[in-house]
Each structure stands twice: as structure tokens, then as C-alpha cells.
Design a protein around this motif. Structure first.
Motif, mmCIF file in Angstrom:
data_model
loop_
_atom_site.group_PDB
_atom_site.id
_atom_site.type_symbol
_atom_site.label_atom_id
_atom_site.label_comp_id
_atom_site.label_asym_id
_atom_site.label_seq_id
_atom_site.Cartn_x
_atom_site.Cartn_y
_atom_site.Cartn_z
ATOM 1 N N LYS A 10 0.859 -1.195 0.000
ATOM 2 C CA LYS A 10 0.000 0.000 0.000
ATOM 3 C C LYS A 10 0.892 1.241 0.000
ATOM 4 O O LYS A 10 1.655 1.465 0.946
ATOM 5 N N GLY A 13 -0.682 8.308 -1.241
ATOM 6 C CA GLY A 13 -0.399 9.353 -2.211
ATOM 7 C C GLY A 13 0.719 10.277 -1.750
ATOM 8 O O GLY A 13 1.533 10.742 -2.557
ATOM 9 N N GLY A 52 -4.583 8.444 -2.878
ATOM 10 C CA GLY A 52 -4.719 9.671 -3.670
ATOM 11 C C GLY A 52 -4.597 10.929 -2.842
ATOM 12 O O GLY A 52 -4.878 12.025 -3.323
ATOM 13 N N GLY A 53 -4.163 10.766 -1.596
ATOM 14 C CA GLY A 53 -4.160 11.882 -0.645
ATOM 15 C C GLY A 53 -3.280 13.058 -1.045
ATOM 16 O O GLY A 53 -3.467 14.166 -0.537
ATOM 17 N N ARG A 57 -8.653 14.202 -1.152
ATOM 18 C CA ARG A 57 -9.367 13.281 -0.257
ATOM 19 C C ARG A 57 -10.809 13.751 -0.188
ATOM 20 O O ARG A 57 -11.062 14.954 -0.074
ATOM 21 N N GLY A 58 -11.737 12.814 -0.241
ATOM 22 C CA GLY A 58 -13.149 13.158 -0.229
ATOM 23 C C GLY A 58 -13.514 14.049 0.940
ATOM 24 O O GLY A 58 -14.292 15.003 0.796
ATOM 25 N N ASP A 72 -15.649 11.734 -2.739
ATOM 26 C CA ASP A 72 -15.000 10.420 -2.769
ATOM 27 C C ASP A 72 -14.731 9.958 -4.202
ATOM 28 O O ASP A 72 -13.706 9.337 -4.487
ATOM 29 N N THR A 133 -11.817 1.009 -4.087
ATOM 30 C CA THR A 133 -12.748 -0.126 -4.207
ATOM 31 C C THR A 133 -13.756 0.121 -5.326
ATOM 32 O O THR A 133 -14.495 -0.788 -5.707
ATOM 33 N N HIS A 135 -16.072 2.299 -4.745
ATOM 34 C CA HIS A 135 -17.237 2.751 -3.975
ATOM 35 C C HIS A 135 -16.837 3.867 -3.016
ATOM 36 O O HIS A 135 -15.781 3.799 -2.392
ATOM 37 N N THR A 140 -8.314 3.738 0.585
ATOM 38 C CA THR A 140 -7.416 2.834 -0.130
ATOM 39 C C THR A 140 -6.761 1.833 0.824
ATOM 40 O O THR A 140 -6.244 0.820 0.365
HETATM 41 N N1 UDP Z 1 -11.786 6.671 -1.874
HETATM 42 C C1 UDP Z 1 -13.084 6.176 -1.924
HETATM 43 N N2 UDP Z 1 -13.276 4.820 -1.979
HETATM 44 C C2 UDP Z 1 -12.243 3.933 -1.968
HETATM 45 C C3 UDP Z 1 -10.917 4.448 -1.888
HETATM 46 C C4 UDP Z 1 -10.733 5.821 -1.840
HETATM 47 O O1 UDP Z 1 -14.050 6.926 -1.940
HETATM 48 O O2 UDP Z 1 -12.489 2.714 -2.033
HETATM 49 C C5 UDP Z 1 -11.582 8.141 -1.919
HETATM 50 C C6 UDP Z 1 -11.690 8.811 -0.558
HETATM 51 O O3 UDP Z 1 -12.308 10.061 -0.735
HETATM 52 C C7 UDP Z 1 -10.232 8.997 -0.166
HETATM 53 C C8 UDP Z 1 -9.574 9.276 -1.494
HETATM 54 O O4 UDP Z 1 -10.277 8.423 -2.408
HETATM 55 O O5 UDP Z 1 -10.063 10.086 0.714
HETATM 56 C C9 UDP Z 1 -8.089 9.024 -1.567
HETATM 57 O O6 UDP Z 1 -7.771 7.797 -0.942
HETATM 58 P P1 UDP Z 1 -6.973 7.724 0.449
HETATM 59 O O7 UDP Z 1 -7.400 8.844 1.336
HETATM 60 O O8 UDP Z 1 -7.142 6.339 0.995
HETATM 61 O O9 UDP Z 1 -5.497 7.940 -0.049
HETATM 62 P P2 UDP Z 1 -4.103 7.962 0.782
HETATM 63 O O10 UDP Z 1 -4.366 8.648 2.098
HETATM 64 O O11 UDP Z 1 -3.696 6.558 0.983
HETATM 65 O O12 UDP Z 1 -3.167 8.705 -0.119
#
Ligand code: UDP
Length: 236
Positions: A10, A13, A52-53, A57-58, A72, A133, A135, A140
Motif C-alpha cells: 500500500k 499518495g 490519492g491523498g 481526499r473526499g 470520494d 474499491t 465505492h 485505499t
Molecule cells: N476513496 C473512496 N473509496 C475507496 C478508496 C478511496 O471513496 O475505495 C476516496 C476517498 O475520498 C479517499 C480518497 O479516495 O479520501 C483518496 O484515498 P486515500 O485517502 O485512501 O489515499 P491515501 O491517504 O492513501 O493517499
């Protein structure tokens, strides 16, 4: 040598950007990709879930969109940008890579199809799962647990900015000690923040070990994919 079960890495971002305004830093992408290639081998297939952070982030749009899931969806699109960056970085450095998501997007991502993913992994292709996912309301981390369980991963390697799980926050408490190993039950009892709760619960239920390690350190990703991995292992 017989092929091992895949490892699911994993990559958040944030690991793809340095400080400053750029969302993606070429040197960071190249470093991560180079380390993944060095850690993968004919015996050790590797799959990656990327966050994708660094882009979106949503939660950052909470309340500001027509309905809560819109942010999201944007976040999931952000992970696809990072997935393309990783695929590109791996290919440029001589590796083989494909992006896989819940939904197909021509020239960007193949639709998840387990048999195809397993064939790619067996052939040494580094499969990058983008798009989460598929959804809203998930993360992630949960994608990593879900895809890890689906492909029969030996472990989810959770890249972090700390080198494992500590008894207390090492930045605030000098007496904090790092665990080499925790059981899932110990992690729950100690309320140690390892992954989000949905992700953690899925790993626990599927008996899928989690390794938390500091991926900001040079060489750490390759080491995490190797025989003497750093960090803290959480398992049965
Ligand atoms: N997200 C989502 N569904 C998922 C995975 C990610 O809606 O199955 C959206 C959610 O808004 C999340 C964003 O994608 O904040 C980025 O993913 P994440 O925050 O997990 O990224 P990381 O913090 O690992 O960079």
C-alpha cells in the motif's frame, strides 16, 4: 524456486510528493518504482494499491458538494492519476506493469478480473490497483485489505512515515517502544492505530497479516518486499 504468494504494497499518495505544491514529484515516483522493481522477482510477485491523498481526499470537500459521495469519486480519480504515474515509472525503469481498477477506463485501467490479475502476477507483472474499491465511503487502506484478500496475498505492507507500531506516540513520549510483532487481538486491545477500522477488520477476519513500515527511508520498500522486512508485523 517455487513462486511465493504475492505481497500487496500500500503506497499512500503522500509518498509520491515531496514538500511544496507539486502533486507528483518525478524523483519520488522513480524512487518508489525503482524500489518496487528491486523487491519484486520471479519468485516474489508484487501488487500495489495506491492512494490519492497527495491530490484529493473526499473529506476535504465535506459539505461542499451536491451529495457526500462526490468528493470520494474525485478521490478515487486521484488514485488513478497516481496509478498511471507508478505504471509509467515502473515501465520506464524496465519493469512490466498494468493498472487495474473496479471499472475499465480505456488507456488508463483494466477492469478487475481475478484470473487475469493472477496471470499477470505469475508472469512478474507489477499490478497497480487504482481507483480504490470503486465505492465511496471507503479508503485505499480498505482497498489494500480487499484486493490483498482476493489475490491471496501473504501480507499487506502498509507504507507509513513511522517505522512501525509503538506503545505510545514516539514523537510525544520518549519512553515509547516499538513492537516487532502484535497479534490482531493485541492491536485491538492496545487501540493502536494501524489502518482504518474497516481495513483492519477485514485483514483480521481474513487472517491477512499487516506489516507497518517506514517507506520514506531509502531502501525500505525493497527491504519490506525481501526476506528480512523492517517494521511491525500484525498477524494471528
Ligand atoms: N476513496 C473512496 N473509496 C475507496 C478508496 C478511496 O471513496 O475505495 C476516496 C476517498 O475520498 C479517499 C480518497 O479516495 O479520501 C483518496 O484515498 P486515500 O485517502 O485512501 O489515499 P491515501 O491517504 O492513501 O493517499
Amino acid at each position: 524456486m517455487a513462486q511465493r504468494a504475492p505481497l500487496l504494497l500500500k503506497v499512500s499518495g503522500e509518498a509520491l510528493k515531496a514538500s511544496g505544491d507539486s502533486i507528483l514529484q518525478a524523483e519520488m515516483v522513480d524512487r518508489v518504482c525503482g524500489e518496487i522493481i528491486a523487491g519484486a522477482s520471479a519468485e516474489q510477485p508484487v501488487a500495489v494499491v495506491v492512494g490519492g491523498g497527495n491530490i484529493m481526499r473526499g473529506a476535504s470537500l465535506a459539505g461542499g458538494t451536491e451529495y457526500p459521495a462526490v468528493g470520494d469519486y474525485m478521490g478515487m480519480l486521484a488514485t488513478l492519476i497516481n496509478a498511471l504515474a507508478l505504471r509509467d515509472g515502473i515501465r520506464r525503469q524496465g519493469g512490466s506493469s498494468e493498472v487495474v481498477a473496479a471499472h475499465a477506463i480505456p488507456n488508463v485501467a483494466h477492469r478487475y478480473e481475478r484470473d487475469q490479475v493472477m496471470r499477470w502476477l505469475e508472469a512478474g507483472t507489477i499490478v497497480v490497483f487504482g481507483g480504490g474499491t470503486g465505492h465511496p465511503f471507503f479508503t485505499t487502506d480498505t482497498t489494500a485489505a480487499l484486493r490483498g484478500a482476493e489475490i491471496g496475498a501473504a501480507a499487506v505492507l502498509k507504507g507509513s512515515s513511522v517505522d512501525g507500531v509503538y506503545s505510545a506516540d514516539p514523537r510525544k513520549d520518549a519512553s515509547a517502544t516499538r513492537f516487532d510483532h502484535l497479534s490482531f487481538d493485541q492491536a485491538v486491545a492496545g487501540r493502536y492505530a494501524i489502518m482504518d477500522q474497516t481495513a483492519f477488520a477485514l485483514c483480521r477476519e481474513r487472517h491477512l497479516p499487516i506489516r507497518v513500515f517506514d517507506m520514506t527511508e531509502a531502501g525500505a520498500i525493497t527491504a519490506a518486499l525481501g526476506d528480512n522486512p523492517p517494521g511491525t508485523l500484525i498477524s494471528d
